[in-house]
Motif scaffolding. Structure first.
Motif, PDB file in Angstrom:
ATOM      1  N   ASP A 236       0.828  -1.202   0.000  1.00 31.30           N
ATOM      2  CA  ASP A 236       0.000   0.000   0.000  1.00 31.30           C
ATOM      3  C   ASP A 236       0.866   1.257   0.000  1.00 31.30           C
ATOM      4  N   ARG A 237       0.794   2.014  -1.077  1.00 30.88           N
ATOM      5  CA  ARG A 237       1.615   3.223  -1.194  1.00 30.88           C
ATOM      6  C   ARG A 237       1.221   4.300  -0.189  1.00 30.88           C
ATOM      7  N   VAL A 238       0.035   4.143   0.423  1.00 32.84           N
ATOM      8  CA  VAL A 238      -0.401   5.119   1.410  1.00 32.84           C
ATOM      9  C   VAL A 238       0.374   4.972   2.717  1.00 32.84           C
ATOM     10  N   SER A 239       1.008   3.817   2.899  1.00 29.19           N
ATOM     11  CA  SER A 239       1.787   3.592   4.125  1.00 29.19           C
ATOM     12  C   SER A 239       2.783   4.726   4.320  1.00 29.19           C
ATOM     13  N   GLN A 240       2.884   5.186   5.552  1.00 31.26           N
ATOM     14  CA  GLN A 240       3.664   6.393   5.789  1.00 31.26           C
ATOM     15  C   GLN A 240       4.797   6.227   6.794  1.00 31.26           C
ATOM     16  N   SER A 241       4.691   5.213   7.636  1.00 40.06           N
ATOM     17  CA  SER A 241       5.704   5.024   8.670  1.00 40.06           C
ATOM     18  C   SER A 241       6.098   3.551   8.685  1.00 40.06           C
ATOM     19  N   PHE A 242       7.368   3.307   8.983  1.00 39.67           N
ATOM     20  CA  PHE A 242       7.901   1.954   8.840  1.00 39.67           C
ATOM     21  C   PHE A 242       8.757   1.611  10.056  1.00 39.67           C
ATOM     22  N   PHE A 243       8.621   0.378  10.512  1.00 41.76           N
ATOM     23  CA  PHE A 243       9.245  -0.008  11.771  1.00 41.76           C
ATOM     24  C   PHE A 243       9.834  -1.400  11.681  1.00 41.76           C
ATOM     25  N   TRP A 244      10.887  -1.590  12.470  1.00 42.73           N
ATOM     26  CA  TRP A 244      11.432  -2.917  12.689  1.00 42.73           C
ATOM     27  C   TRP A 244      11.337  -3.235  14.182  1.00 42.73           C
TER      28      TRP A 244
ATOM     29  N   LEU B  54      10.542  -2.430  19.811  1.00 41.65           N
ATOM     30  CA  LEU B  54      10.834  -1.526  18.706  1.00 41.65           C
ATOM     31  C   LEU B  54      12.322  -1.207  18.671  1.00 41.65           C
ATOM     32  N   ILE B  55      12.964  -1.461  17.528  1.00 38.13           N
ATOM     33  CA  ILE B  55      14.391  -1.165  17.425  1.00 38.13           C
ATOM     34  C   ILE B  55      14.688  -0.072  16.411  1.00 38.13           C
ATOM     35  N   MET B  56      13.846   0.100  15.402  1.00 37.23           N
ATOM     36  CA  MET B  56      14.094   1.131  14.404  1.00 37.23           C
ATOM     37  C   MET B  56      12.771   1.637  13.836  1.00 37.23           C
ATOM     38  N   SER B  57      12.720   2.923  13.573  1.00 37.48           N
ATOM     39  CA  SER B  57      11.614   3.520  12.845  1.00 37.48           C
ATOM     40  C   SER B  57      12.202   4.389  11.751  1.00 37.48           C
ATOM     41  N   ILE B  58      11.516   4.455  10.624  1.00 38.99           N
ATOM     42  CA  ILE B  58      11.984   5.270   9.507  1.00 38.99           C
ATOM     43  C   ILE B  58      10.777   5.820   8.782  1.00 38.99           C
ATOM     44  N   TYR B  59      10.874   7.094   8.378  1.00 35.44           N
ATOM     45  CA  TYR B  59       9.711   7.778   7.825  1.00 35.44           C
ATOM     46  C   TYR B  59       9.950   8.367   6.443  1.00 35.44           C
ATOM     47  N   SER B  60      11.216   8.562   6.081  1.00 33.48           N
ATOM     48  CA  SER B  60      11.510   9.175   4.784  1.00 33.48           C
ATOM     49  C   SER B  60      12.532   8.333   4.041  1.00 33.48           C
TER      50      SER B  60
ATOM     51  N   ASP C 298      21.467   3.660  13.584  1.00 30.40           N
ATOM     52  CA  ASP C 298      21.414   3.721  15.044  1.00 30.40           C
ATOM     53  C   ASP C 298      22.295   2.597  15.568  1.00 30.40           C
ATOM     54  N   GLY C 299      23.523   2.969  15.917  1.00 29.43           N
ATOM     55  CA  GLY C 299      24.457   1.964  16.389  1.00 29.43           C
ATOM     56  C   GLY C 299      24.794   0.978  15.294  1.00 29.43           C
ATOM     57  N   ARG C 300      24.598  -0.295  15.570  1.00 28.99           N
ATOM     58  CA  ARG C 300      24.907  -1.316  14.558  1.00 28.99           C
ATOM     59  C   ARG C 300      23.755  -1.527  13.576  1.00 28.99           C
ATOM     60  N   PHE C 301      22.663  -0.846  13.767  1.00 31.83           N
ATOM     61  CA  PHE C 301      21.475  -1.031  12.928  1.00 31.83           C
ATOM     62  C   PHE C 301      21.343   0.111  11.916  1.00 31.83           C
ATOM     63  N   THR C 302      21.018  -0.255  10.678  1.00 35.06           N
ATOM     64  CA  THR C 302      20.689   0.723   9.651  1.00 35.06           C
ATOM     65  C   THR C 302      19.394   0.310   8.976  1.00 35.06           C
ATOM     66  N   ALA C 303      18.422   1.211   8.996  1.00 33.93           N
ATOM     67  CA  ALA C 303      17.184   0.986   8.261  1.00 33.93           C
ATOM     68  C   ALA C 303      17.262   1.744   6.942  1.00 33.93           C
ATOM     69  N   GLN C 304      16.759   1.126   5.889  1.00 34.57           N
ATOM     70  CA  GLN C 304      16.753   1.741   4.569  1.00 34.57           C
ATOM     71  C   GLN C 304      15.329   1.723   4.029  1.00 34.57           C
ATOM     72  N   LEU C 305      14.902   2.855   3.487  1.00 31.55           N
ATOM     73  CA  LEU C 305      13.549   2.962   2.944  1.00 31.55           C
ATOM     74  C   LEU C 305      13.599   3.474   1.519  1.00 31.55           C
ATOM     75  N   ASN C 306      12.857   2.820   0.651  1.00 26.95           N
ATOM     76  CA  ASN C 306      12.708   3.246  -0.739  1.00 26.95           C
ATOM     77  C   ASN C 306      11.212   3.200  -1.051  1.00 26.95           C
TER      78      ASN C 306
ATOM     79  N   GLN D 148       8.731   0.570  -2.754  1.00 26.38           N
ATOM     80  CA  GLN D 148       7.933   0.021  -1.659  1.00 26.38           C
ATOM     81  C   GLN D 148       8.725  -1.045  -0.921  1.00 26.38           C
ATOM     82  N   TYR D 149       9.881  -0.642  -0.490  1.00 24.69           N
ATOM     83  CA  TYR D 149      10.872  -1.564   0.054  1.00 24.69           C
ATOM     84  C   TYR D 149      11.518  -0.939   1.281  1.00 24.69           C
ATOM     85  N   VAL D 150      11.617  -1.749   2.341  1.00 24.64           N
ATOM     86  CA  VAL D 150      12.325  -1.303   3.542  1.00 24.64           C
ATOM     87  C   VAL D 150      13.207  -2.446   4.017  1.00 24.64           C
ATOM     88  N   SER D 151      14.390  -2.120   4.479  1.00 21.07           N
ATOM     89  CA  SER D 151      15.314  -3.161   4.910  1.00 21.07           C
ATOM     90  C   SER D 151      15.972  -2.778   6.228  1.00 21.07           C
ATOM     91  N   LEU D 152      16.553  -3.770   6.854  1.00 21.73           N
ATOM     92  CA  LEU D 152      17.302  -3.577   8.097  1.00 21.73           C
ATOM     93  C   LEU D 152      18.637  -4.294   7.952  1.00 21.73           C
TER      94      LEU D 152
END
Lengths: 113, 111
Positions: B27-35, B46-52, B58-66, B70-74
């Motif tokens: 759903d392209r309407v999705s606006q906030s993303f979490f791991w 909750l370890i990561m949130s990403i919005y843009s 954050d430390g050893r964790f990197t969240a990526q959003l595209n 419509q792709y998010v990774s950790l």
């Protein structure tokens, strides 16, 4: 984050009975939610607990089976009614504090015999 | 198509390696993303949130959003045995505050 407690932490119940689960938060929150996590599965939203009004239920969940109360901004209850073995799950409450982030309570592990 | 999909697991990596966890949403309407990280017998944390679009570290964790894809990774760098857990991807529609979870992927970090 928020400090969230749930009671009971676990219970074993007989078929046909009901169980009420309590969720208490250490500070006022606008949004409270109830989720179910069946064995080996992910989380499914049951309903949003609204303060001062009826809960908003997701598709597949009904008030008669899962009545919810939200008497104030720090407390909510979920009742699992007329239980069957298929209701055996972990039930989790969550709260939304800031910026859409949701934090979960420790969960209630329910086994129905 | 499921709303939130994660790679089927389990995923096993050696200690010190980079663990890459992927998630797609419909759903392209999705606006906030979490791991979220969930240890066995525990509730999700909750370890990561990403919005843009882009990366958030954050430390050893990197969240990526595209959002276009419509792709998010950790990414978990320098993986430790204590990172062994199930990782849940979740997306939120701000209009109704509804959080939808993927099935999760179990990560095992071998000492």
């Amino acid at each position: 984050s928020a400090v969230i407690s749930q009671k009971p932490s676990r219970d074993i119940c007989q078929r046909g009975t009901s169980l009420t689960i309590q969720c208490q938060v250490d500070s006022q929150v606008t949004m409270m939610f109830w989720y179910r996590q069946q064995p080996g599965q992910s989380l499914t939203l049951i309903a949003t607990a609204n303060q001062g009004s009826e809960a908003t239920y997701e598709s597949g969940f009904v008030i008669d089976k899962f009545p919810i109360s939200r008497p104030n901004l720090t407390f909510s209850t979920l009742t699992v009614s007329n239980m069957s073995p298929e209701d055996s799950s972990i039930y989790l409450c969550s709260v939304d504090r800031d910026v859409d982030e949701q934090f979960f309570g420790p969960g209630t592990r329910l086994t129905v015999l | 198509q499921k709303e939130v999909e994660q790679n089927s697991g389990p995923l096993s990596v050696p200690e010190g390696a980079i663990a890459s966890l992927n998630c797609t949403y419909s759903d392209r309407v999705s606006q906030s993303f979490f791991w979220y990280r969930q240890y066995s017998g525990k509730s999700p944390e909750l370890i990561m949130s990403i919005y843009s679009n882009g990366d958030k570290e954050d430390g050893r964790f990197t969240a990526q959003l595209n959002k276009a894809s419509q792709y998010v990774s950790l990414l978990i760098r320098d993986s430790q045995p204590s990172d062994s857990a199930t990782y849940l991807c979740a997306v939120l529609k701000r209009a109704n505050s509804k959080l939808t979870f993927g099935k999760g992927i179990t990560l095992s970090v071998r000492p």
